[in-house]
Design a protein around this motif. Sequence first.
Motif, short mmCIF file in Angstrom:
data_model
loop_
_atom_site.label_atom_id
_atom_site.label_comp_id
_atom_site.label_asym_id
_atom_site.label_seq_id
_atom_site.Cartn_x
_atom_site.Cartn_y
_atom_site.Cartn_z
N ALA A 1 -95.89 -37.11 -33.77
CA ALA A 1 -94.42 -37.47 -34.16
C ALA A 1 -94.13 -38.95 -34.11
O ALA A 1 -93.71 -39.62 -34.99
CB ALA A 1 -93.33 -36.61 -33.38
N LEU A 2 -94.50 -39.52 -32.99
CA LEU A 2 -94.30 -40.99 -32.73
C LEU A 2 -95.04 -41.81 -33.94
O LEU A 2 -94.48 -42.54 -34.04
CB LEU A 2 -94.78 -41.20 -31.20
CG LEU A 2 -93.97 -40.93 -30.23
CD1 LEU A 2 -94.43 -41.20 -28.61
CD2 LEU A 2 -92.37 -41.28 -30.27
N VAL B 1 -95.74 -40.90 -36.81
CA VAL B 1 -95.19 -40.76 -38.02
C VAL B 1 -93.81 -41.50 -37.95
O VAL B 1 -93.53 -42.35 -39.06
CB VAL B 1 -95.06 -39.36 -38.43
CG1 VAL B 1 -94.04 -39.01 -39.73
CG2 VAL B 1 -96.29 -38.56 -38.69
N ALA B 2 -93.12 -41.25 -36.96
CA ALA B 2 -91.85 -41.91 -36.83
C ALA B 2 -91.97 -43.60 -36.91
O ALA B 2 -91.07 -44.16 -37.65
CB ALA B 2 -91.31 -41.65 -35.66
N GLY C 1 -95.88 -32.14 -35.88
CA GLY C 1 -95.96 -33.76 -35.55
C GLY C 1 -95.26 -34.41 -36.74
O GLY C 1 -94.49 -35.27 -36.61
N GLY D 1 -91.74 -35.97 -36.59
CA GLY D 1 -91.89 -37.59 -36.72
C GLY D 1 -91.05 -38.03 -37.92
O GLY D 1 -90.46 -39.33 -37.72
N GLY E 1 -88.08 -40.67 -37.47
CA GLY E 1 -88.26 -41.74 -38.03
C GLY E 1 -86.78 -42.04 -38.95
O GLY E 1 -86.43 -43.15 -38.89
N ALA F 1 -100.81 -37.92 -41.02
CA ALA F 1 -100.71 -36.96 -39.83
C ALA F 1 -101.38 -35.61 -40.33
O ALA F 1 -102.42 -35.47 -39.35
CB ALA F 1 -99.42 -36.53 -39.59
#
Lengths: 400, 223
Positions: free
Chosen positions: A29-30, A32-33, A335, A339, A343, A373
């Motif tokens: 997730a981090l 993608v964000a 994720g 993310g 984001g 991802a």
Amino acid sequence: MNLRDTLTLSLTTVASYRTRSLLIVLAMALGVAAVVVLTALGEGARRYVVGQFSSLGTNLLIVLPGRAETAGGFPGAALGQTPRDLTLEDARFIGQLPQVRRLAPLNVGVAELTAGGRLREVTVLGSNAELLPIRHMKLSQGSFLAHGSERSAQIVLGSVLAREFFPDGRAVGQRVRLGDSRFLVSGVLAVQGESMGFNSDEIAIIPIDYAQELFNTESLFRILVEAKSRTAIEPAKAAISHALKLRHDGEEDVTVITQDAVLATFDRILTALTLAVAGIAAISLAVAGILVMNVMLVAVAQRTAEIGLLKAIGAPAADIRRLFFAEALWLSLAGGVIGFALGHFGAWMVRLAYPLLPAWPPAWASVAGVATALVTGIAASLLPASRAARLDPVLALSGK
Amino acid sequence: MIRLAAITRVFRMGDQEVRALNGISLDIASGEYVSIMGPSGSGKSTLLNVIGLLDRSDSGRYELDGTDVTGLSENERARVRREKIGFVFQSFHLVPRLTAAENIELPLMLEGVAPAERKTRVDAALDAFDLRDRAFHRPAELSGGQRQRVAIARATILRPTALLADEPTGNLDHRIGAEVVALLEGLHHGGTTLIIVTHDRELGARAHRHIAMRDGEIVADET
């Protein structure tokens, strides 16, 4: 095993190893964000710059007297002086060119504005009715300089000036004195703020003839020309140069600049910057992918006996492989989605913190972030999944 | 039904060769109740694994239900295991994340049985093995006897022709072990071929046919 069962069974697995799953999902997730927020920043910067330019006007050409050359043969050139003035006649001539939609001649000077016992020096623009649409300016009250009535003594005030001289807000219809002449306030500009270092809230606009009289000049400071379309900009530039060369006895003594050339350069630089930043963010996704691979390898080692059991009760290699794929798919899907949300939330926070920066993540970045991802997650599960599928059932059952 | 001819299985441990099965020939008819006994390392578990198609032989020929299954690929052997063989292990081998009902359902899932039918068959199995009130418990919440009952329910849900049990009572106390044995014998009475590998003389003696092994060879086969 059918697809639905595979997905359900692997979801049960993902859900039961809660801490492990949460950590991977967080890493994904981090990543993608980061892609979404960083591209939003890059794209925001690009839009901000493009917006600043287009607030000057679209398809804009600026004609200024003098030639931007240092190799001139006449002494005036070295001093930056122009041998021949740009005149209203020149402007009228340009206005007849087919590539030109509209134009506004421009004179700039400083004069004393007096009204209701107040006095201050103001920047005065002399122009015509076309200035408003060309420069994308808006009025808050009244009307702009009337078409074809350049001889009538009208004045349009910037919003700050209007407030200073007429605090009651009733500027339109009032009489003011500019220099030695009297003008009738016909309109007030809407608040525009500063654009490219020029504050249009503190200017006064009068018809060009009055301005030339006021500043006692025949020559124009600039001619702002709007081409008929984006594709007409270059032909218009050539036509204007050619026409003025003819009028000025074959001497190329004007410069025509277009903002599009500058704008395109900025656009390219900032797009490249956005891509670079997205690439850096994508590295964190690759790292998350390696994390997925590591965790899946550990999972295969941990669940060896279980894989043996599945084989013992008759699961073919493909089923086992798909179970591990599906597990990685769930992790990277979660994720990716989280993310994506994170984001967009981050970009929203940026917009909240810096309202001037239109930090909207571009659609391609959101799609690419989530897709990366998914792809890295699934690619990372290839090796662990095939390792699980290849296990020898007897050895696996005994946990070896 | 089961016909082994000169089956050999050799393991390599370092540079040493261990003949786990040394020319085993064995016929087991459909519906028999067989015990295989012998000391550790005698090859009895390996024999059971070969019969159950979990392991392959290095030489010899294996016929199951009249078809030669010696040279089958791993995927084909997986299909035969699914359709004809049920395994019961000493350590139960339940999937810890799944409930009792879900563990029993696993083979039906692998076989691709429709969910509605799966439910009826799992329900019937839960009733048959007296697990109704434990259906939604995970293995960790079940007693040893209950776990083994779940494992047997899972092994028999696809109605295999042969049930292979490797020390099925090894992790259970005497009383619970006896209950599990009674359950297995009940399945045998229903027509299932039952093959049990065990150390336990008492359990081994209950079978109708006793096979004794030593050093990879059958040393006694009496009924």
